[in-house]
Design a protein around this motif. Structure first.
Motif, PDB file in Angstrom:
ATOM      1  N   GLU A  75       0.799  -1.097  -0.050  1.00 44.86           N
ATOM      2  CA  GLU A  75      -0.130   0.075   0.053  1.00 44.86           C
ATOM      3  C   GLU A  75       0.989   1.274   0.073  1.00 44.86           C
TER       4      GLU A  75
ATOM      5  N   ARG B  86       2.030   1.748  -3.653  1.00 37.23           N
ATOM      6  CA  ARG B  86       1.210   2.625  -4.285  1.00 37.23           C
ATOM      7  C   ARG B  86       0.972   4.040  -4.159  1.00 37.23           C
ATOM      8  N   VAL B  87       1.017   4.358  -2.810  1.00 32.82           N
ATOM      9  CA  VAL B  87       0.923   5.961  -2.400  1.00 32.82           C
ATOM     10  C   VAL B  87       2.145   6.568  -3.095  1.00 32.82           C
ATOM     11  N   ARG B  88       3.274   5.880  -2.770  1.00 31.24           N
ATOM     12  CA  ARG B  88       4.682   6.336  -3.210  1.00 31.24           C
ATOM     13  C   ARG B  88       4.500   6.652  -4.718  1.00 31.24           C
TER      14      ARG B  88
ATOM     15  N   THR C 154       2.134   7.047  -6.690  1.00 31.41           N
ATOM     16  CA  THR C 154       0.998   7.918  -7.093  1.00 31.41           C
ATOM     17  C   THR C 154       1.389   9.460  -6.858  1.00 31.41           C
TER      18      THR C 154
ATOM     19  N   SER D 237       5.796   9.738   4.276  1.00 33.05           N
ATOM     20  CA  SER D 237       4.613   9.004   4.169  1.00 33.05           C
ATOM     21  C   SER D 237       3.249   9.925   4.221  1.00 33.05           C
TER      22      SER D 237
ATOM     23  N   ARG E 284       2.923  12.215   1.039  1.00 32.12           N
ATOM     24  CA  ARG E 284       2.539  11.770  -0.192  1.00 32.12           C
ATOM     25  C   ARG E 284       1.036  11.384  -0.121  1.00 32.12           C
ATOM     26  N   LYS E 285       0.676  10.818   1.118  1.00 31.99           N
ATOM     27  CA  LYS E 285      -0.527  10.343   1.093  1.00 31.99           C
ATOM     28  C   LYS E 285      -1.709  11.594   1.025  1.00 31.99           C
TER      29      LYS E 285
ATOM     30  N   ALA F 289      -1.606  12.688  -2.790  1.00 35.62           N
ATOM     31  CA  ALA F 289      -2.531  11.780  -3.773  1.00 35.62           C
ATOM     32  C   ALA F 289      -3.753  12.011  -3.385  1.00 35.62           C
ATOM     33  N   GLU F 290      -4.248  12.377  -2.203  1.00 38.16           N
ATOM     34  CA  GLU F 290      -5.653  12.532  -2.016  1.00 38.16           C
ATOM     35  C   GLU F 290      -6.258  13.760  -2.395  1.00 38.16           C
TER      36      GLU F 290
END
Lengths: 381, 168
Positions: A44, A47-49, A51, B148, B151-152, B155-156
């Protein structure tokens, strides 16, 4: 070991685990090989990385750098175009007025003692007359309303000094708050303005330098000052241990103007006009606090570049021992004139009147923003 | 130790422009600021040039946003013919798509905290965890956590803004 946290997963994906302590990196790798749950979390995170990498890769730039030789030529020319060298020494203009305006018991060494209660005013008058007779010495301001800030700069300072000194008792009662300004000493042997050296770069508490006088050095100025406790009364328990070498800003505010005219030499060669009024707003000058309440003040320097006034620089000791640097640049002086900050030092630049206020400290940006808030929340004088 | 400026310039300049572009959102200005950072570095000759360059670049970008007086001066002389040609060859349709994407990226990045954004952009510009830690004051271990989160969030935010753009 417990499961691997997301930060370590991203470090693993970024190939940065080798930058972790070796034992920790080894344990993380070993755990990832055998933990199914962490393997899923790793997928997971991957995937975030990916994106995020894709998003950031969107604006592609066709970078065409100019020849390095051209930049080297510019670097050489900008070194010799009269910009301030990194010597760390600044010429001093009205630093005496600035410091006196703080009203915090700093002293110029080797001179007469001025009774803070104002009972020894004849000595002060004598000192002032002596200074006025010496064409190149620092004008000796009187305490109380006779403090003479340069026109357009420090006019608000006089009442503040008066209040500070007048409220200082000769004998300390058992009050919870110690007086900040027990005494002032002003040198009677000040060197010429352009021969006095500014040596405040090391941010050490000034009296701790061990300097017994004012060192002469051509073209630069020095203003050595220190706080001294002259009260015979015992120190209350709440008094800071280093009162003799540093300066609490709890009662001190620096009012400054970014509208400054005239050069340093002129300022020292001629006694400035007396300014009894509290404000210089008539010429549009802006004022504001340049001291964060509650932090020890280490030094105040009036920055000069050539003959053009270029602001005030204040150093204050942070609670963790670091040094906070506050710089006020007047109108027309861009923050670019300052040296870049070193890695690990945060910087904050905010408009101050028509100039700039820059804060620098080895703290995080949030902590620096807090310091700015404290400074701006200081009650008006 | 003698600094190999040719190598540093070759390897760092594109990364620096990339980093600055995501700060000022103007490719020409990003190049100008990268050049300015290098001019300063050549003058100061810092011990750790790469970290120093990114630190100065971050400061320049911050000043840029607040600067009233800009010193473009000589930098205008450094525009290359390649840049000029590149702008005349572009396709208007793809250029518009590109502008939309840039805007979305910009808006998504703006939803991040300044600290998270800086860490993300420094990583994106090729800085190591150790270098980022030195520049931000964070520990090396905290860089991964910050990345972390950043990036999250990026993306959101990008997905949300893209959907809002389509719906409009």
């Amino acid at each position: 070991m417990s499961h691997v946290d997301e930060g370590a997963l991203h470090a693993y994906l970024d190939g940065a685990l080798d930058e972790y302590p070796s034992g920790q990196a080894r344990r993380i790798r070993a755990h990832l090989e055998r933990c199914e749950r962490c393997a899923e979390a790793l997928a997971e995170a991957s995937r975030v990385r990916d994106t995020a990498e894709t998003i950031l890769a969107t604006p592609e730039l066709n970078v065409a750098p100019p020849p390095l030789e051209e930049l080297k030529r510019l670097a050489r020319s900008s070194t010799s175009d009269g910009r301030r060298p990194r010597s760390g020494f600044y010429r001093l203009g009205w630093a005496a007025s600035v410091v006196l305006a703080l009203g915090v018991g700093w002293m110029l060494r080797g001179g007469q003692r001025i009774d803070p209660t104002g009972t020894d005013r004849s000595a002060l008058a004598s000192r002032e007359a002596e200074s006025a007779a010496a064409p190149a010495s620092v004008p000796a301001p009187e305490l109380e309303s006779e403090v003479a800030p340069p026109p357009g700069r420090m006019a608000d300072a006089a009442p503040m000094v008066q209040d500070r000194v007048a409220s200082t008792p000769g004998d300390l009662p058992a009050a919870p708050e110690p007086p900040v300004v027990p005494s002032l000493e002003i040198s009677s042997e000040l060197p010429a303005a352009d021969e006095v050296r500014v040596a405040l770069e090391d941010a050490e508490p000034l009296a701790a330098t061990g300097d017994t006088g004012v060192a002469a050095m051509p073209q630069v100025s020095e203003f050595v000052a220190s706080a001294e406790s002259a009260s015979p009364a015992p120190e209350p328990e709440t008094a800071p241990a280093d009162r003799s070498t540093s300066l609490s800003s709890s009662g001190a505010r620096l009012e400054l103007s970014s509208r400054v005219e005239g050069g340093v030499a002129g300022a020292f060669d001629e006694a400035p006009a007396r300014t009894a009024g509290p404000s210089n707003d008539v010429d549009g000058a802006e004022t504001g606090s340049l001291v964060v309440p509650g932090l020890d003040v280490l030094s105040i320097v009036w920055r000069e570049e050539g003959v053009t006034p270029a602001g005030v620089r204040v150093l204050q000791r942070l609670d963790d021992g670091g040094v906070l640097e506050l710089i006020h640049l007047p109108e027309g002086v861009a923050p670019e004139v300052l040296d870049p900050v070193e890695p690990g030092v945060s910087e904050l630049a905010v408009p101050r009147g028509s100039g700039w206020l820059i804060l620098r400290a080895p703290v995080g940006e949030d902590a620096l923003a807090d310091l700015l808030r404290r400074l701006e929340a200081a009650p008006p004088v | 130790m003698t600094t190999d400026w040719n190598e540093i310039y070759r390897s760092t300049f594109p990364d620096l422009v990339r980093f600055l572009h995501r700060k000022v959102w103007d490719d020409e200005r990003a190049r100008d600021l990268a050049q300015e950072a290098f001019v300063r570095a050549l003058r100061h000759e810092p011990n750790r040039p790469r970290a120093w360059l990114f630190q100065v670049a971050a400061n320049l970008a911050r000043d840029e946003a607040r600067m009233v007086l800009r010193r473009k001066k000589h930098l205008a002389l450094l525009k290359t013919e390649t840049e000029a040609n590149a702008s005349t060859d572009s396709d208007p349709a793809s250029e518009m798509d590109e502008q939309v994407r840039w805007r979305l990226v910009k808006e998504a990045l703006e939803t991040l905290s300044e600290r998270d954004r800086d860490v993300l952009l420094l990583w994106d510009a090729g800085q190591s965890y150790t270098e980022i830690a030195e520049q931000t004051g964070l520990s090396v271990g905290a860089i991964g956590t910050t990345l972390s989160r950043a990036r999250k969030r990026l993306a959101e935010a990008y997905r949300d803004k893209e959907e809002a753009d389509v719906a409009r």
